[in-house]
Design an enzyme around this catalytic site. Structure first.
Site, PDB file in Angstrom:
ATOM      1  N   GLY A 104     147.256  62.473  -6.671  1.00  0.00           N
ATOM      2  CA  GLY A 104     148.128  63.417  -7.371  1.00  0.00           C
ATOM      3  C   GLY A 104     147.503  64.791  -7.322  1.00  0.00           C
ATOM      4  O   GLY A 104     146.412  64.984  -6.772  1.00  0.00           O
ATOM      5  N   ASP A 132     152.451  59.900 -17.693  1.00  0.00           N
ATOM      6  CA  ASP A 132     153.722  59.368 -18.180  1.00  0.00           C
ATOM      7  C   ASP A 132     154.861  59.725 -17.231  1.00  0.00           C
ATOM      8  O   ASP A 132     155.715  58.887 -16.917  1.00  0.00           O
ATOM      9  CB  ASP A 132     154.010  59.896 -19.585  1.00  0.00           C
ATOM     10  N   ARG A 161     138.278  57.645 -26.908  1.00  0.00           N
ATOM     11  CA  ARG A 161     137.651  58.890 -27.364  1.00  0.00           C
ATOM     12  C   ARG A 161     137.763  59.023 -28.880  1.00  0.00           C
ATOM     13  O   ARG A 161     136.827  59.480 -29.547  1.00  0.00           O
ATOM     14  CB  ARG A 161     138.315  60.085 -26.676  1.00  0.00           C
ATOM     15  N   HIS A 197     150.097  61.085 -22.908  1.00  0.00           N
ATOM     16  CA  HIS A 197     148.692  61.349 -22.587  1.00  0.00           C
ATOM     17  C   HIS A 197     148.627  62.830 -22.252  1.00  0.00           C
ATOM     18  O   HIS A 197     148.789  63.247 -21.103  1.00  0.00           O
ATOM     19  CB  HIS A 197     148.237  60.509 -21.391  1.00  0.00           C
TER      20      HIS A 197
END
Length: 318
Positions: A78, A122, A150, A174
């Site tokens: 990506g 997403d 986290r 996210h």
């Protein structure tokens, strides 16, 4: 279908995933695919050298034809973010790359489970489902699993306990609209406020969790180990049919009044992929924040559909 896993995109994230898979010994065959064939071959050779000191596995660079029989395909390819760029800002560039990779995978006859680890995750899971020719249960994104880790790590460090002692999740996108479900956080079964009254600043911690990826990118230019480990944890749950509950990005089909988009909620993950999607208890404020997170993803999808798609990119350097 074989006990092979395909990692598409042999950049920082893809290589880290392949390395973690090798150390876990989850698959006897690890396939690397990248448009830069020399990169994929070099990473496979380097990993094969390391494998001499690990559990036996065949690690090799190959093609989409090799991926057709894989049990799981992980897509990392990506567009990368730079500096303060948000994950959503690279959506159109990433979408062209993801579409190209997924179409090649589908054309090869892949019929396993597809795990998306490309940002914005997403949206990219949504794009992938449109072209994967797979049931929605077998397409998922890494979602907020890393964000949830986290969150627990942050709270644990402040309270002086192990992260495993903290129960807590992040849901939604996210990204910048993610929602830490503070009302559900428990320490040893106790609500966090009872365990340590007044010790934690929920807003500050949520911001630190949300911005953690940007801080890492500012320092080293990319993130890799955290997302790689989260991805491998998902693959482990699938291959071992654990039916463990993980906050991953899956297709909503009417839950909370939301349909036809991916966001993270607790999901039962097993051999079939997404076995069940759960709706956690939330306060009204948390529910409203989650719905706004869904709206942010929806706006991004609308914007993505409205833009002319860039030329399909190469499936490279995830």
């Amino acid at each position: 279908m074989s006990d092979r896993i395909a990692v598409i995109g042999a950049g920082h994230v893809g290589a880290a995933i392949a390395y973690a898979l090798m150390l876990r010994g989850l698959f006897p065959e690890i396939l690397l695919i990248d448009a830069e064939e020399a990169l994929a071959a070099a990473e496979a050779a380097d990993l094969s050298d390391a494998n001499a000191l690990a559990r036996p596995a065949r690690i090799f660079a190959g093609s989409y034809a090799d991926a057709a029989s894989a049990r799981i395909a992980v897509l990392t390819a990506g567009a990368a973010t730079h500096g303060s760029e948000s994950r959503l800002s690279v959506a159109s560039r990433s979408a062209a790359i993801v579409q190209s990779c997924v179409e090649k995978l589908a054309d090869a006859g892949f019929d396993g489970i597809l795990v998306i680890a490309a940002n914005p995750v997403d949206l990219m899971a949504w794009v992938a489902l449109r072209h994967a020719r797979l049931p929605s249960a077998r397409v998922m994104g890494t979602g907020t699993l890393l964000d949830s880790c986290r969150l627990r790590q942050n709270i644990a460090a402040r309270l002086g306990v192990a992260p495993a002692a903290i129960e807590g999740i992040v849901v939604g996108e996210h990204g910048d609209s993610e929602v830490a479900l503070w009302s559900s956080i428990r320490v040893g079964g106790q609500v966090v406020e009872r365990f340590a009254p007044g010790a934690l600043d929920a807003g500050r911690i949520a911001k630190e969790v949300r911005d953690a990826g940007y801080e890492i990118i500012a320092g080293k230019g990319f993130t890799s180990f955290g997302i790689a480990t989260a991805t491998v944890r998902i693959c482990e749950a699938i291959v071992r049919d654990e039916r463990v509950i993980l906050p991953v990005s899956s297709l909503l089909t009417g839950q909370l009044g939301i349909s036809d988009l991916f966001l993270s909620l607790p999901c039962v993950v097993g051999a079939g992929g997404i076995e069940r999607l759960l709706i956690p208890d939330m306060t009204e404020a948390e529910r409203a924040a989650l719905l706004e997170s869904a709206a942010a993803i929806r706006r991004a999808i609308t914007s993505l559909d409205a833009q002319p798609m860039p030329a399909k990119g190469d499936c490279t350097a995830g």
